[in-house]
Design a protein around this motif. Structure first.
Motif, PDB file in Angstrom:
ATOM      1  N   ARG A   1      13.306   4.978  -3.706  1.00  0.00           N
ATOM      2  CA  ARG A   1      13.451   5.495  -2.501  1.00  0.00           C
ATOM      3  C   ARG A   1      13.099   4.866  -1.711  1.00  0.00           C
ATOM      4  O   ARG A   1      12.769   4.496  -0.476  1.00  0.00           O
ATOM      5  CB  ARG A   1      13.113   6.797  -2.628  1.00  0.00           C
ATOM      6  CG  ARG A   1      14.311   7.261  -2.907  1.00  0.00           C
ATOM      7  CD  ARG A   1      13.545   9.299  -2.567  1.00  0.00           C
ATOM      8  NE  ARG A   1      13.108   9.562  -1.852  1.00  0.00           N
ATOM      9  CZ  ARG A   1      13.671  10.909  -0.646  1.00  0.00           C
ATOM     10  NH1 ARG A   1      14.957  11.110  -0.708  1.00  0.00           N
ATOM     11  NH2 ARG A   1      12.418  10.797  -0.131  1.00  0.00           N
ATOM     12  N   HIS A   2      11.204   4.062  -2.317  1.00  0.00           N
ATOM     13  CA  HIS A   2      10.375   3.489  -1.282  1.00  0.00           C
ATOM     14  C   HIS A   2      10.765   2.458  -1.281  1.00  0.00           C
ATOM     15  O   HIS A   2      10.454   1.092  -0.379  1.00  0.00           O
ATOM     16  CB  HIS A   2       9.165   3.987  -1.741  1.00  0.00           C
ATOM     17  CG  HIS A   2       8.734   5.391  -0.976  1.00  0.00           C
ATOM     18  ND1 HIS A   2       8.778   5.710  -0.161  1.00  0.00           N
ATOM     19  CD2 HIS A   2       8.574   6.804  -1.782  1.00  0.00           C
ATOM     20  CE1 HIS A   2       8.606   7.183   0.253  1.00  0.00           C
ATOM     21  NE2 HIS A   2       8.861   7.411  -1.205  1.00  0.00           N
ATOM     22  N   ALA A   3      11.226   1.099  -2.907  1.00  0.00           N
ATOM     23  CA  ALA A   3      10.839  -0.119  -2.574  1.00  0.00           C
ATOM     24  C   ALA A   3      11.676  -0.756  -2.497  1.00  0.00           C
ATOM     25  O   ALA A   3      11.801  -1.176  -1.580  1.00  0.00           O
ATOM     26  CB  ALA A   3      10.154  -0.835  -3.962  1.00  0.00           C
TER      27      ALA A   3
ATOM     28  N   PRO B   1      14.990   0.109  -0.215  1.00  0.00           N
ATOM     29  CA  PRO B   1      14.626  -0.218   1.441  1.00  0.00           C
ATOM     30  C   PRO B   1      14.162  -1.184   1.524  1.00  0.00           C
ATOM     31  O   PRO B   1      14.728  -2.056   2.691  1.00  0.00           O
ATOM     32  CB  PRO B   1      14.654   1.162   1.990  1.00  0.00           C
ATOM     33  CG  PRO B   1      14.766   2.121   0.542  1.00  0.00           C
ATOM     34  CD  PRO B   1      13.893   1.341  -0.297  1.00  0.00           C
ATOM     35  N   ASN B   2      13.056  -1.831   1.060  1.00  0.00           N
ATOM     36  CA  ASN B   2      11.954  -2.756   1.778  1.00  0.00           C
ATOM     37  C   ASN B   2      12.141  -4.157   1.287  1.00  0.00           C
ATOM     38  O   ASN B   2      11.936  -5.271   1.899  1.00  0.00           O
ATOM     39  CB  ASN B   2      10.585  -2.525   2.033  1.00  0.00           C
ATOM     40  CG  ASN B   2      10.465  -1.266   2.616  1.00  0.00           C
ATOM     41  OD1 ASN B   2      10.450  -1.458   4.220  1.00  0.00           O
ATOM     42  ND2 ASN B   2      10.509  -0.373   2.417  1.00  0.00           N
TER      43      ASN B   2
ATOM     44  N   ALA C   1       0.840  -1.812   0.021  1.00  0.00           N
ATOM     45  CA  ALA C   1       0.199  -0.109  -0.423  1.00  0.00           C
ATOM     46  C   ALA C   1       0.650   1.120  -0.181  1.00  0.00           C
ATOM     47  O   ALA C   1       0.705   2.620  -0.872  1.00  0.00           O
ATOM     48  CB  ALA C   1      -1.410   0.289   1.404  1.00  0.00           C
ATOM     49  N   TYR C   2       2.402   1.739   0.479  1.00  0.00           N
ATOM     50  CA  TYR C   2       3.309   2.216   0.787  1.00  0.00           C
ATOM     51  C   TYR C   2       3.683   3.187  -0.519  1.00  0.00           C
ATOM     52  O   TYR C   2       3.523   3.996  -0.668  1.00  0.00           O
ATOM     53  CB  TYR C   2       4.030   2.134   1.307  1.00  0.00           C
ATOM     54  CG  TYR C   2       4.962   1.636   1.659  1.00  0.00           C
ATOM     55  CD1 TYR C   2       4.654   0.472   2.086  1.00  0.00           C
ATOM     56  CD2 TYR C   2       6.052   1.600   0.769  1.00  0.00           C
ATOM     57  CE1 TYR C   2       5.548  -0.973   2.333  1.00  0.00           C
ATOM     58  CE2 TYR C   2       7.079  -0.044   0.911  1.00  0.00           C
ATOM     59  CZ  TYR C   2       6.729  -0.915   2.208  1.00  0.00           C
ATOM     60  OH  TYR C   2       7.297  -1.519   2.120  1.00  0.00           O
TER      61      TYR C   2
ATOM     62  N   PRO D   1      13.448  -2.423  10.703  1.00  0.00           N
ATOM     63  CA  PRO D   1      13.560  -0.946  11.538  1.00  0.00           C
ATOM     64  C   PRO D   1      12.521  -1.729  12.308  1.00  0.00           C
ATOM     65  O   PRO D   1      13.600  -0.637  13.880  1.00  0.00           O
ATOM     66  CB  PRO D   1      12.378   0.150  10.661  1.00  0.00           C
ATOM     67  CG  PRO D   1      11.647  -0.714   9.305  1.00  0.00           C
ATOM     68  CD  PRO D   1      13.319  -2.301   8.903  1.00  0.00           C
ATOM     69  N   ARG D   2      11.962  -2.026  13.127  1.00  0.00           N
ATOM     70  CA  ARG D   2      11.656  -2.417  13.907  1.00  0.00           C
ATOM     71  C   ARG D   2      12.471  -3.151  14.836  1.00  0.00           C
ATOM     72  O   ARG D   2      11.737  -2.875  15.910  1.00  0.00           O
ATOM     73  CB  ARG D   2      10.030  -3.689  13.731  1.00  0.00           C
ATOM     74  CG  ARG D   2       8.916  -2.838  12.967  1.00  0.00           C
ATOM     75  CD  ARG D   2       8.656  -4.618  12.556  1.00  0.00           C
ATOM     76  NE  ARG D   2       6.885  -3.650  11.593  1.00  0.00           N
ATOM     77  CZ  ARG D   2       6.020  -3.012  12.224  1.00  0.00           C
ATOM     78  NH1 ARG D   2       5.432  -3.039  13.798  1.00  0.00           N
ATOM     79  NH2 ARG D   2       4.674  -3.158  11.548  1.00  0.00           N
TER      80      ARG D   2
ATOM     81  N   ARG E   1      15.528  -2.250  14.814  1.00  0.00           N
ATOM     82  CA  ARG E   1      16.639  -1.093  14.908  1.00  0.00           C
ATOM     83  C   ARG E   1      16.069  -0.169  15.385  1.00  0.00           C
ATOM     84  O   ARG E   1      17.226   0.368  16.596  1.00  0.00           O
ATOM     85  CB  ARG E   1      16.991  -0.498  13.568  1.00  0.00           C
ATOM     86  CG  ARG E   1      18.449  -1.019  13.075  1.00  0.00           C
ATOM     87  CD  ARG E   1      18.908   0.060  11.752  1.00  0.00           C
ATOM     88  NE  ARG E   1      17.981  -0.544  10.649  1.00  0.00           N
ATOM     89  CZ  ARG E   1      17.295   0.545  10.330  1.00  0.00           C
ATOM     90  NH1 ARG E   1      17.528   1.894   9.752  1.00  0.00           N
ATOM     91  NH2 ARG E   1      16.507   0.394   9.226  1.00  0.00           N
ATOM     92  N   HIS E   2      14.902  -0.340  15.887  1.00  0.00           N
ATOM     93  CA  HIS E   2      14.410   1.063  16.118  1.00  0.00           C
ATOM     94  C   HIS E   2      13.389   0.308  17.637  1.00  0.00           C
ATOM     95  O   HIS E   2      11.770   1.047  16.957  1.00  0.00           O
ATOM     96  CB  HIS E   2      13.820   2.454  15.805  1.00  0.00           C
ATOM     97  CG  HIS E   2      14.705   3.011  14.645  1.00  0.00           C
ATOM     98  ND1 HIS E   2      15.385   3.484  14.861  1.00  0.00           N
ATOM     99  CD2 HIS E   2      15.191   2.366  12.809  1.00  0.00           C
ATOM    100  CE1 HIS E   2      16.567   3.989  13.718  1.00  0.00           C
ATOM    101  NE2 HIS E   2      15.968   3.512  12.803  1.00  0.00           N
ATOM    102  N   PRO E   3      13.220  -0.077  18.116  1.00  0.00           N
ATOM    103  CA  PRO E   3      12.233  -0.838  18.910  1.00  0.00           C
ATOM    104  C   PRO E   3      11.511   0.654  19.480  1.00  0.00           C
ATOM    105  O   PRO E   3      11.481   2.080  19.701  1.00  0.00           O
ATOM    106  CB  PRO E   3      12.611  -1.332  20.005  1.00  0.00           C
ATOM    107  CG  PRO E   3      14.138  -1.090  20.600  1.00  0.00           C
ATOM    108  CD  PRO E   3      14.669  -0.381  18.447  1.00  0.00           C
ATOM    109  N   LYS E   4      10.015   0.206  20.407  1.00  0.00           N
ATOM    110  CA  LYS E   4       8.754   1.261  20.335  1.00  0.00           C
ATOM    111  C   LYS E   4       9.895   1.933  21.750  1.00  0.00           C
ATOM    112  O   LYS E   4      10.569   1.421  22.608  1.00  0.00           O
ATOM    113  CB  LYS E   4       7.765   0.601  20.451  1.00  0.00           C
ATOM    114  CG  LYS E   4       7.149  -0.030  19.499  1.00  0.00           C
ATOM    115  CD  LYS E   4       5.581  -0.431  19.947  1.00  0.00           C
ATOM    116  CE  LYS E   4       4.953  -0.319  18.425  1.00  0.00           C
ATOM    117  NZ  LYS E   4       3.774  -0.560  18.556  1.00  0.00           N
TER     118      LYS E   4
END
Lengths: 319, 545
Positions: free
Chosen positions: A233-235, A237-238, A215-216, A313-314, A316-319
């Motif tokens: 830039r969007h696809a 990196p993921n 969706a993004y 990213p989840r 690398r940058h936990p909540k």
């Protein structure tokens, strides 16, 4: 970031454990081969006394487990033993040749990896249109032809007919200046690039296309961005995790799988060294090469795992 | 009068479909729709699924999802027909003059990039603002949308903020490039009611403050009544009715609109509890394996024979976990389950076939609860064989009886699930549960995936069946209107606890505890000015405290 550290520690510990198991496999494998090292050194006409003496000297009468641990202990200290045939220290010999192999692999990677990823991005950008089809057809063809055949073809046309580059790498000297060295490995690098390009490119294409369904990506399209900007830039990196995995697998292949290319181009690397000593039944050299190849493979896959974890990213940058 | 901002004339939209076993062919999904929108006004597009509302919304960005294509008509924005300019011109329009807010912000944000970069990207790329200007504007918008820590929230990644916050970030993303038109596509549908009201208020305020025009797409008439100036009702790709919000809500002309307005008007007289409940749940504590906190904390409820207990709560309140515990899928840490006068084994393995038969389940997604390769007859016939050993003619007759009960004809017996509509699929699932002649059916959000009118039909059917079969329901839902419609008693769950429990009349009348009050007052009501009243009321209350 305790989860991250824990995950990384787990991966590294697993890698080491795997290497240990592989070392057992290599040692066991070379030990159950038929034939006898002393016999193969001394030849068929050796007297029984001479054989017995040599076995004692080589420690072949000790139990297998003792021999394994003394071999492993030596290997951990950088002592890989001496070659039976040449009586040269294996570690120094391998050190020289591993350097050559890595030099070849490095330059092949420097060309192949960015090219593969760029072609992958291009194929996504022009999906199902002619650039995509040309790239697919070309890379598929290059992976389908056996690498030695590509090697001989390049040798004949570029080396012999056109005389652009030397047709073998026999003139390669590690102490020559960089340009001369690069010139002498140009053809093997080209062949290796052909061999690894297709796999990496197709995986990049598939990984990015998978992400393009998200969706993004629609959000990015509705921002009015250009297709290539969206892909880059969007696809991209993921899709790093699957791409890094296939890149690392191919890098490992560049080090471990170059045996044929090194023999074809008479390049003084690990592959040729291994092939020479396999034919001479020089078991310690075969063991040492096996161990190093295994270490490279496991190491590369370990790096791929670590990068995949870091790319999330989840984590690398936990909540 | 000046030209309107948006003028859509005879818009036709088609798509290529790939039905299984047939050749792909083109169908028309929007059959010539006209509307206009003035600067700074909000038009609500309302309809059930398949009405073409999202498709029409996206056409103002010149975009078709999947194989969808605009096949005819004109879309004028700022005096240009955007369908004539080609892709380059559309790219200049998207993210600059027209922007889009999607239903699921969680999926629409790139997980690998910071929120700030994504919010400001369009404004920067289109050269509307410099990077620093855009970031300053984003922070202003974050503040306007009442996001916590507006200065720093942009440095976070999407997974680091909550769903309601992310939906507001998505609104900031759409407003950042100072567009003339924003398309809001069901922006609050995926949120809990108590979150929805805040996001709705924030969106409404942001629209007012920026003077932007908006298309507001939703299936919920009560929601759209709060934000829009005009409403267009759509059905199957055609416009049914167009008018100002007041007229549509209070004096709908068309029959279909009247049905939409009066949806959820089912009334159900509450029954008195009986001395012997069919299900008693006592002191349940439960947690999932590998976690160290209880998802259910000391839960006690009863279900009486032939009656309905509604378990209501927001996502994460533990209501579905309760169903897992009762069905034996998740053995609780402690507590007891009594069913039909006997103790139920905590673990599924310890239950008898009779236990299984008397306790049936209906799920939210009827689609995935049926084997797509079995016919309706096979699906309903399976429990008849399994529990009663029925075969041949007797089985077929019973299946037909059940099909009659769920108001589907006998013609359905040889159909496959793919040939049924959403409501029909759910009916088949109900028949399958009934086939076992259960004492209790657990209904887990069975109407949540359905359109309001279809959901109404399902609820009516369930109530009728309860009378005929004397079966009890444990009805899990997040929707208060559904609860009002069918419950005899209610348990309100919040963070794993039952915070309020009793007969419907008692639970739904004051005095309320804080959570139930919040929950009940957050349910949108179908009248103008409701949102302002609630917000004002809450502000007074918090000022009073």
């Amino acid at each position: 970031m305790p989860t991250l550290v824990k995950l990384l520690a787990q991966r590294i510990a697993l890698g080491l454990l795997l290497l240990f198991l592989v070392s057992i496999l290599i040692f066991a494998g070379t030990n159950i081969l038929p034939g006898d090292v002393a016999q193969s050194i001394l030849g068929q006409s050796a007297t029984p006394e001479a054989l017995a003496n040599l076995r004692k000297e080589l420690g072949l009468n000790d139990p297998v487990v003792t021999r394994y641990f003394s071999w492993l202990g030596g290997a951990l200290h950088g002592d890989l033993g001496t070659a039976l045939t040449s009586r040269l220290d294996i570690a120094t010999e391998i050190g020289r040749r591993l350097g050559n192999t890595l030099f070849l692999a490095f330059w092949a990677a420097v060309i192949a990896v960015p090219l593969a990823i760029f072609l992958g991005l291009l194929a996504v950008r022009y999906r199902d249109r002619w650039p995509d089809k040309v790239i697919s057809a070309f890379t598929l063809a290059s992976i389908s032809v056996p690498e030695f055949l590509i090697g001989y073809l390049l040798m004949f046309f570029i080396g012999v007919k056109l005389r652009w580059f030397p047709s073998t790498a026999i003139s390669y000297r590690p102490d020559a200046d960089l340009f001369t060295r690069l010139e002498s490995i140009a053809l093997p690098v080209a062949v290796l690039t052909f061999v690894v390009l297709a796999h990496m490119m197709r995986m990049t294409r598939a990984a990015i296309l998978n992400v393009m369904q998200s969706a993004y990506i629609e959000t990015a399209e509705l921002k009015g961005l250009r297709m290539f900007t969206i892909i880059w830039r969007h696809a991209f990196p993921n899709s790093i995790a699957p791409i890094v995995n296939v890149v690392m697998l191919n890098l490992a292949y560049l080090v471990v799988g170059v045996v044929v290319i090194e023999v074809v181009f008479v390049y003084p690397g690990m592959g040729q060294y291994l092939v020479d000593h396999v034919s001479k039944r020089d078991v310690p050299v075969v063991q040492a090469c096996g161990l190093i190849f295994a270490a490279v493979y496991i190491g590369m896959n370990l790096i791929a795992d670590v990068v995949s974890i870091l790319a999330n990213p989840r984590l690398r940058h936990p909540k | 009068m000046s030209d309107p901002l948006v003028k859509v004339k005879n818009l036709k939209i088609g798509a290529t479909v790939y039905p299984p076993g047939e050749k792909p062919h083109d169908i028309e999904i929007v059959h010539g729709v006209d509307f206009e929108l003035e600067k700074g006004k909000v038009l609500g597009l309302i309809g059930e699924s398949g009405a073409g509302k999202s498709t029409i919304g996206l056409s103002t960005l010149g975009y078709g999802r999947g194989g969808v294509e605009i096949t005819g008509g004109e879309v004028w924005i700022n005096g240009r027909d955007i369908l004539k300019g080609g892709l380059g011109a559309l790219r200049k329009l998207r993210g600059s003059e027209v922007t889009y807010v999607s239903q699921s912000a969680a999926a629409s944000f790139n997980p690998a990039k910071k929120i700030m970069d994504q919010v400001t990207e369009a404004a920067i790329r289109h050269g509307k603002f410099s990077k620093s200007e855009a970031e300053k504007r984003a922070v202003d918008l974050f503040r306007q949308l009442s996001l916590p820590n507006p200065e720093t929230i942009g440095n976070r990644y999407p997974h680091q903020v909550s769903g309601g916050q992310l939906q507001r970030c998505m609104t900031a993303l759409a407003l950042c490039p100072q567009p003339d038109l924003v398309v809001f596509d069901e922006p609050t549908t995926a949120l809990d009611v108590t979150t929805q009201i805040d996001v709705l208020a924030a969106i409404k305020q942001a629209i007012a403050a920026t003077g932007v025009a908006a298309l507001y797409i939703t299936h919920d008439l009560a929601v759209v009544a709060q934000v829009s100036d005009h409403i267009m009702v759509l059905r199957n790709g055609d416009m049914v009715e167009y008018g100002d919000t007041d007229q549509i809500i209070n004096a709908p002309r068309e029959e279909y609109t009247q049905a939409l307005v009066s949806v959820r008007s089912i009334t159900h007289e509450e029954k008195k509890p009986t001395p012997e409940p069919v299900l008693t749940v006592k002191g349940i504590n439960a947690r999932y394996r590998g976690t160290n906190f209880d998802v259910l904390k000391n839960v006690n409820v009863e279900v009486h024979p032939g009656q309905t207990l509604a378990v209501v709560g927001e996502s994460g309140s533990g209501k579905s976990t309760l169903a897992r515990v009762i069905t034996g899928l998740l053995p609780p840490r402690d507590g007891k389950i009594e069913f039909a006068g006997r103790n139920l084994s905590a673990d599924l393995k310890g239950r008898t076939r009779e236990d299984l038969r008397e306790l049936q389940m209906i799920y939210q997604m009827a689609d995935v609860a049926m084997n797509p390769r079995q016919t309706v007859g096979t699906i309903i016939g399976r429990p008849l064989e399994f529990y009663f050993g029925m075969k041949g003619k007797a089985k077929r007759e019973r299946i037909q009886e059940l099909l009659d009960e769920i108001e589907l004809g006998t013609g359905f017996i040889d159909r496959y699930p793919a040939e049924l509509s959403g409501g029909q699929k759910q009916r088949v699932c109900i028949a399958r549960a009934l086939a076992a002649k259960p004492k209790l059916i657990i209904c887990d959000e069975v109407t949540s995936a359905l359109d309001p009118l279809v959901a109404d039909g399902i609820l009516k059917l369930l109530l009728n069946l309860q009378k005929v079969e004397d079966v009890a329901y444990l009805f899990i839902t997040h929707d208060i209107a559904t609860v009002r419609a069918i419950a005899d008693s209610i348990a309100v769950m919040y963070q794993g606890k039952v915070v309020r429990y009793g007969p419907k009349s008692q639970v739904l009348s004051p005095p309320f505890d804080d959570y139930t009050d919040l929950l009940l007052s957050s349910v949108p009501e179908m009248r103008l000015g409701w949102l302002e009243e609630v917000i004002e009321h809450r502000r007074m209350e918090s000022a009073g405290n």
